[in-house]
Design an enzyme around this catalytic site. Structure first.
Site, mmCIF file in Angstrom:
data_model
loop_
_atom_site.group_PDB
_atom_site.id
_atom_site.type_symbol
_atom_site.label_atom_id
_atom_site.label_comp_id
_atom_site.label_asym_id
_atom_site.label_seq_id
_atom_site.Cartn_x
_atom_site.Cartn_y
_atom_site.Cartn_z
ATOM 1 N N TYR B 37 0.836 -1.200 0.000
ATOM 2 C CA TYR B 37 0.000 0.000 0.000
ATOM 3 C C TYR B 37 0.873 1.254 0.000
ATOM 4 C CZ TYR B 37 -3.951 -2.958 1.525
ATOM 5 O OH TYR B 37 -4.935 -3.885 1.625
ATOM 6 N N HIS B 193 -12.737 2.964 5.909
ATOM 7 C CA HIS B 193 -11.487 2.242 5.666
ATOM 8 C C HIS B 193 -11.066 1.372 6.850
ATOM 9 C CE1 HIS B 193 -10.358 5.105 2.235
ATOM 10 N NE2 HIS B 193 -10.300 3.901 1.725
ATOM 11 N N ARG B 223 -5.888 6.965 -8.930
ATOM 12 C CA ARG B 223 -4.993 5.945 -8.420
ATOM 13 C C ARG B 223 -5.548 4.592 -8.830
ATOM 14 N NH1 ARG B 223 -6.856 3.316 -3.563
ATOM 15 N NH2 ARG B 223 -4.757 2.671 -3.060
ATOM 16 N N ASN B 225 -6.251 0.455 -7.618
ATOM 17 C CA ASN B 225 -6.277 -0.554 -6.567
ATOM 18 C C ASN B 225 -6.581 -1.883 -7.258
ATOM 19 O OD1 ASN B 225 -6.089 -1.488 -3.927
ATOM 20 N ND2 ASN B 225 -8.325 -1.483 -3.719
ATOM 21 N N GLU B 265 -9.092 -1.695 -10.170
ATOM 22 C CA GLU B 265 -9.968 -0.528 -10.078
ATOM 23 C C GLU B 265 -9.188 0.729 -10.444
ATOM 24 O OE1 GLU B 265 -12.716 -2.158 -6.363
ATOM 25 O OE2 GLU B 265 -11.249 -0.566 -6.014
ATOM 26 N N TYR B 316 -6.808 -10.189 3.437
ATOM 27 C CA TYR B 316 -7.820 -9.144 3.279
ATOM 28 C C TYR B 316 -8.429 -9.184 1.880
ATOM 29 C CZ TYR B 316 -9.932 -4.566 2.709
ATOM 30 O OH TYR B 316 -10.812 -3.562 2.424
ATOM 31 N N LYS B 317 -7.587 -9.425 0.871
ATOM 32 C CA LYS B 317 -8.085 -9.455 -0.496
ATOM 33 C C LYS B 317 -8.788 -10.770 -0.820
ATOM 34 C CE LYS B 317 -4.569 -6.182 -2.155
ATOM 35 N NZ LYS B 317 -5.323 -5.093 -2.806
HETATM 36 C C1 HEM Z 1 -12.612 9.234 -1.099
HETATM 37 C C2 HEM Z 1 -12.513 8.224 -1.840
HETATM 38 C C3 HEM Z 1 -12.390 6.807 -1.369
HETATM 39 C C4 HEM Z 1 -13.399 5.939 -1.100
HETATM 40 C C5 HEM Z 1 -14.896 6.220 -1.200
HETATM 41 C C6 HEM Z 1 -12.787 4.696 -0.705
HETATM 42 C C7 HEM Z 1 -13.495 3.567 -0.338
HETATM 43 C C8 HEM Z 1 -12.948 2.366 0.033
HETATM 44 C C9 HEM Z 1 -13.684 1.223 0.477
HETATM 45 C C10 HEM Z 1 -15.203 1.164 0.640
HETATM 46 C C11 HEM Z 1 -12.809 0.228 0.740
HETATM 47 C C12 HEM Z 1 -13.159 -1.175 1.244
HETATM 48 C C13 HEM Z 1 -13.074 -1.243 2.756
HETATM 49 C C14 HEM Z 1 -13.703 -2.534 3.329
HETATM 50 O O1 HEM Z 1 -13.021 -3.564 3.377
HETATM 51 O O2 HEM Z 1 -14.870 -2.503 3.730
HETATM 52 C C15 HEM Z 1 -11.485 0.752 0.462
HETATM 53 C C16 HEM Z 1 -10.297 0.045 0.570
HETATM 54 C C17 HEM Z 1 -9.046 0.616 0.437
HETATM 55 N N1 HEM Z 1 -8.759 1.939 0.189
HETATM 56 FE FE1 HEM Z 1 -10.084 3.403 -0.238
HETATM 57 N N2 HEM Z 1 -11.429 4.823 -0.730
HETATM 58 C C18 HEM Z 1 -11.147 6.105 -1.129
HETATM 59 C C19 HEM Z 1 -9.892 6.655 -1.300
HETATM 60 C C20 HEM Z 1 -8.725 6.002 -1.031
HETATM 61 C C21 HEM Z 1 -7.424 6.593 -1.201
HETATM 62 C C22 HEM Z 1 -7.141 8.003 -1.698
HETATM 63 C C23 HEM Z 1 -6.528 5.667 -0.851
HETATM 64 C C24 HEM Z 1 -5.046 5.920 -0.903
HETATM 65 C C25 HEM Z 1 -4.115 5.309 -0.395
HETATM 66 C C26 HEM Z 1 -7.270 4.465 -0.465
HETATM 67 C C27 HEM Z 1 -6.711 3.271 -0.046
HETATM 68 C C28 HEM Z 1 -7.408 2.097 0.173
HETATM 69 C C29 HEM Z 1 -6.773 0.824 0.397
HETATM 70 C C30 HEM Z 1 -5.275 0.567 0.437
HETATM 71 C C31 HEM Z 1 -7.809 -0.121 0.548
HETATM 72 C C32 HEM Z 1 -7.635 -1.629 0.720
HETATM 73 C C33 HEM Z 1 -7.819 -2.204 -0.647
HETATM 74 C C34 HEM Z 1 -7.328 -3.617 -0.876
HETATM 75 O O3 HEM Z 1 -6.328 -4.058 -0.288
HETATM 76 O O4 HEM Z 1 -7.936 -4.293 -1.734
HETATM 77 N N3 HEM Z 1 -8.593 4.716 -0.581
HETATM 78 N N4 HEM Z 1 -11.591 2.044 0.036
#
Ligand code: HEM
Ligand code: FES
Lengths: 328, 355, 200
Positions: B37, B193, B223, B225, B265, B316-317
């Site tokens: 990350y 988050h 970005r 993901n 994504e 987690y994934k």
């Molecule tokens: C404002 C916009 C954003 C929204 C609405 C959003 C939404 C989400 C949601 C709903 C999850 C899933 C959480 C769960 O397990 O329930 C997630 C995961 C995550 N988000 Fe965001 N996010 C946003 C921006 C960001 C940004 C800017 C970062 C930058 C580092 C970020 C980093 C992550 C990471 C690292 C995960 C875990 C994903 C994975 O390992 O698959 N997010 N996000």
């Protein structure tokens, strides 16, 4: 990912404009209206937003933030109202004395650090003097969406009551004006009392007024989230000082009448900024080494940050002392 | 170029396929041979011609089928699209941004004719020609957010900005990597988050939030993901997990190349002008392992990333149990040669598989 | 002993504090069961508080009502259940003015639901005080059928609406005032571990 790496330029996106009207409103305040030079429409904006006006004053570039006060629904113009400040650093004097209809200028895209809380059941506005400007746009926006609002506006005299008559005529039941020279004072305690749950209060004006509204509301049990304020700080003049910028590998001099941010820009350093008024946090810079005293004037860092000597906001804050090294 | 829209499914018989064109332009998310990350944000101002980064809202060969899949999900569960009452203006902002962008970026597919607040929207692929009054909900068949996102690929979260914080107060979420809008709506940036491992401790979310609060009008950001999905299932929702979870156990060495998909994504961030809200489109791209490995550089790199990914992230994934069978498959496509930096396929310059 | 130290948890989980008197013209206290003890302690800190206080209390089989009445609050209501009291809570909040102080005490389910009403009425969550007392049972939403199961004390548990076996995911929604329940045997149908008492 870096699909197409581009270095971000400091500040918001810019728009080339032509001055379309200069309207003196009273002894101190003049309205400036702009059209886009390319003839297109302006981007929509949210009430409470400001634009940074770029002024070419000889070989000096001045950048001053002003609240957009035109109707957000009218995309043909942007308008600002500028109060002449004879003691200030010259930006407002430049606007008043040099800017004429037909001049080419540059504005930034709108940036909003003072937005309406759209959940509010009611919006109560407190304006002091030129602090009326963001409320002009807020009122226009709320009128279009049938919002519930009222305005309490303190001015020095009827002659200096910028937009007071216009607003009173348009909204006689919602606008309340208080004149200092008639010893009228905003009855703040009474007004805070009895507002329905979900009311939000907004204040824009001199520092003393902002502090008064925050403190009185807190004493009446209002949550801080329901009290909003905006105050643009103009950078204050101060003793010249020297700064070493270690990333850029240069040492620069900050003059008496320029801010640290302006000095960096003058020396070709592309330092980040948005509001240039100590409110947005964009220009936050790490201090590498310091021997002397900081003159912190921003609203962004908390007391702990200020005391730590590890951070400075170059758009408004200064330094007095022997050595200052910044990570920029 | 004109896009040939596929007629395909993301459920039941899973007839989804990527053309060669779609494979070459796939947003491969790894710029080096390992992954962790990070605050991986950059400006969203176009990208190489033909790439998914070029347009503000990418339209590709899956457009019509994805919109059909969204309609099926919404018919079964209308709670996938929600908007708290104060977010209607942000919904109109979203509609305006997408209609203006698509009509400018794809004039042969979309048209927008504006006469004051009287707007005519033409969506040729979906055979829509609709005249309505901007900012008047009664002239649309549903709310503005739902209306436009039923016609736009990807999920959408709409974040209200208040008190130096982002709040997830509206969204359209039918192609999500296992999170629920109905559960998350109303949460703030740190709350939604909360389940993500490691990133909080690394300070990533604090810095990311600071960045997002300052995303300005006219200066969008983006970005990537990624995660893993068995079968090209768009709707990997918690709501239906008790139905699709079992599919994760169906991988075999024989079917993994076709069944296992990398899910990427492309997340973008737009400041919305009238509401000062932030729009967060989350565009999902799927690709089968057997298609990724046709690009030698990607095959090599994917093997190394999956092999070295920290256990917390693989858990987690949701692919920790399948990691061994994935590695057995992917190792066939890793000959140990070095890979060129960056995400691009580099088909002309990277050596073919030496195995 | 009605106090419980919750283990360190994730960011979406509410953190409960200790009620303290705050300045305000009007005070609304909503509590269930042992939450009454928190109100009794609060009242003992400020003698003037009760004259401006409306207490809404759901005993859930406990016998604190007389002690609360003895505080002589400006208004006192005892409800048979939270559900039976919701409309009254909404009316009180609808009539209230800015400056109202809200205090919640008792179980997570009660505090979460009442918090939700107060937030909808326009008070930010951070301005609402909470103190946990009594049962550590959780209010759970089944992410599959959306049904709420009250007073869950084991993990896994059976959804009281759709009957799926759910595990307790440590993710909390203020809007639903509930934690998330997710099917535990989706990838291995029928393999449901023995339920374990929460926090054990
Ligand atoms: C404002 C916009 C954003 C929204 C609405 C959003 C939404 C989400 C949601 C709903 C999850 C899933 C959480 C769960 O397990 O329930 C997630 C995961 C995550 N988000 Fe965001 N996010 C946003 C921006 C960001 C940004 C800017 C970062 C930058 C580092 C970020 C980093 C992550 C990471 C690292 C995960 C875990 C994903 C994975 O390992 O698959 N997010 N996000
Ligand atoms: S530029 Fe906004 S705080 Fe300095």
């Amino acid at each position: 990912m870096s699909a197409a790496p581009q270095k971000a330029k400091a500040g918001a996106e810019k728009i080339a404009v032509t001055v379309s009207a200069v309207v003196p409103l009273n002894d101190l305040v003049t309205r400036f209206e702009f059209k886009r030079t390319d003839g297109a429409e302006f981007p929509p904006f949210s009430a409470g937003a400001h634009t940074v006006v770029e002024m070419q004053d000889g070989d000096r570039t001045r950048l001053n933030p002003y609240s957009l006060m035109s109707d957000p629904a009218d995309r043909s113009i942007y308008a600002i109202s500028v109060r002449r400040d004879d003691q200030g650093r010259g930006g407002s004097l430049f606007m008043h004395q040099k800017v004429k209809v037909g001049d080419a200028m540059t504005l930034t895209y709108p940036v909003n650090l003072f937005s309406l809380d759209l959940r509010a059941k009611k919006h109560v506005f407190f304006a002091g003097g030129i602090g009326i400007t963001p409320f002009k746009a807020m009122i226009a926006q709320l009128e279009q969406s049938n919002g519930n609002w009222e305005l309490h506006y303190a001015c020095r005299t009827p002659a200096l009551g910028t937009y007071a008559d216009e607003l009173t005529n348009a909204y006689p039941n919602k606008v309340h004006v208080y004149y200092d020279d008639q010893n009228q004072v905003i009855p703040l305690e009474d007004l805070l009392d009895g507002q329905p749950l979900g009311t939000h209060v907004y204040v824009c004006g001199p520092t003393g007024m902002i502090d008064w509204v925050h403190a009185t509301a807190a004493a009446h049990g209002w949550p801080s989230e329901n009290v909003h304020s905006e105050e643009f700080l103009a950078p204050q003049p101060g003793k010249p000082f020297e700064v070493r910028l270690c990333q850029s590998d240069i040492t620069i001099q900050v003059g008496e009448h320029e801010s640290l941010l302006e000095a960096m820009e003058r020396c070709g350093v592309d330092a980040p900024f948005l509001c240039r008024g100590g409110a947005c946090g964009q220009c936050e810079t790490d201090v590498v080494e310091a021997e002397g005293d900081f003159v912190h004037r921003d609203h962004w860092l908390d007391d702990e940050d200020h005391a730590s000597g590890k951070k400075i906001m170059p758009c408004v804050s200064r330094f007095v002392g022997k050595t200052l090294v910044l990570d920029r | 170029m004109t896009i040939q829209f596929n007629n395909e499914t993301f459920r039941d018989d899973y007839s989804f396929r990527n053309s060669d064109w779609a494979i070459k332009r796939f947003p491969f998310p790894f710029h080096e041979d390992s992954y962790m990350y990070s605050v991986n944000m950059e400006q969203h101002r176009g990208g190489p011609e033909g790439s998914v980064y070029e347009k503000r809202f990418d339209v590709d060969e899956h457009y019509l089928s994805e919109m059909q899949d969204r309609a099926i999900v919404l018919a079964e569960d209308p709670l996938r699209c929600q908007s708290l009452p104060h977010m209607t203006l942000a919904g109109w902002d979203t509609l305006e941004l997408i209609m203006v962008s698509k009509s400018e970026d794809y004039p042969e597919l979309f048209e927008l004719h504006r006469d004051g607040n009287r707007w005519r929207w033409v969506n040729k692929p979906m055979k829509i020609d609709h005249t309505f009054t901007f900012l008047d909900e009664t002239t649309l068949p549903c709310g503005p957010l739902e209306y436009i996102t039923r016609q736009t690929q990807g999920d959408f979260a709409v974040l209200d900005q208040r008190d130096e914080m982002l709040w997830m107060d509206a969204g359209m979420v039918t192609t999500q990597a296992d999170w629920s809008l109905d559960f998350d709506i109303g949460m703030n940036f740190f709350e939604w988050h909360a389940p993500v491992p490691l990133a909080h401790e690394m300070g990533i979310f604090k810095r990311a939030l600071k960045f997002l609060l300052n995303v300005q009008q006219g200066a969008p950001a983006r970005r990537l993901n990624w995660t893993m999905t068995v079968n090209p299932l768009l709707d990997t929702s918690p709501e239906n997990y008790h139905k699709w979870g079992i599919q994760k156990t169906t991988l075999t060495p024989e079917n993994i190349g076709a069944k296992q998909h990398l899910r990427v994504e492309l997340q973008t961030f737009f400041r919305l002008p009238r509401s000062n809200a932030l729009l967060f489109p989350i565009r999902c791209y799927l690709i089968a392992f057997q298609d990724i490995v046709t690009v030698p550089k990607w095959g090599r790199r994917l093997h190394r990333v999956v092999r070295d990914l920290p256990e917390e992230l693989a858990t987690y994934k949701g692919f920790i149990a399948n990691r061994p069978v994935m590695l057995d498959y992917l190792s066939q496509y890793d000959d140990g040669l070095p890979t060129s930096p960056g995400v691009w396929p580099d088909l002309e310059t990277e050596p073919p598989l030496a195995k | 002993m009605s106090k419980f130290q919750f283990p360190e948890s994730i960011a979406s989980r509410p953190v409960y504090g200790t009620l303290e008197p705050r300045p305000g013209k009007a005070h609304l206290m909503i509590a269930d069961a042992e939450g009454a003890e928190a109100i009794l302690e609060l009242a003992s800190q400020d003698a003037a508080l009760m004259a401006k206080t409306h207490i809404i209390y759901i005993p859930k089989g406990t016998d604190f009502s007389e002690k609360l009445r003895a505080l002589k609050p400006a208004q006192f209501y005892e409800g048979p259940s939270y559900d039976a009291s919701v409309q009254r809570i909404q009316k009180v909040l609808g009539d209230a003015h800015m400056g109202l102080q809200v205090y919640l005490a008792g179980t997570e389910g009660l505090m979460g639901q009442a918090m939700n009403e107060a937030v909808s009425a326009g008070i930010p969550a951070s301005a609402i005080q909470t103190e946990h007392r009594g049962s550590v049972a959780r209010r759970m939403q089944c992410v599959h059928c959306k049904g709420i199961t009250e007073d869950v004390v084991t993990d896994p548990f059976v959804c009281s609406h759709c009957g799926l076996n759910l595990f307790v995911r440590d993710h909390y929604s203020r809007r639903l005032a509930a934690f998330q329940g997710v099917c535990i045997d989706a990838e291995d149908p029928g393999n449901v571990p023995e339920p374990v008492e929460l926090y054990k």
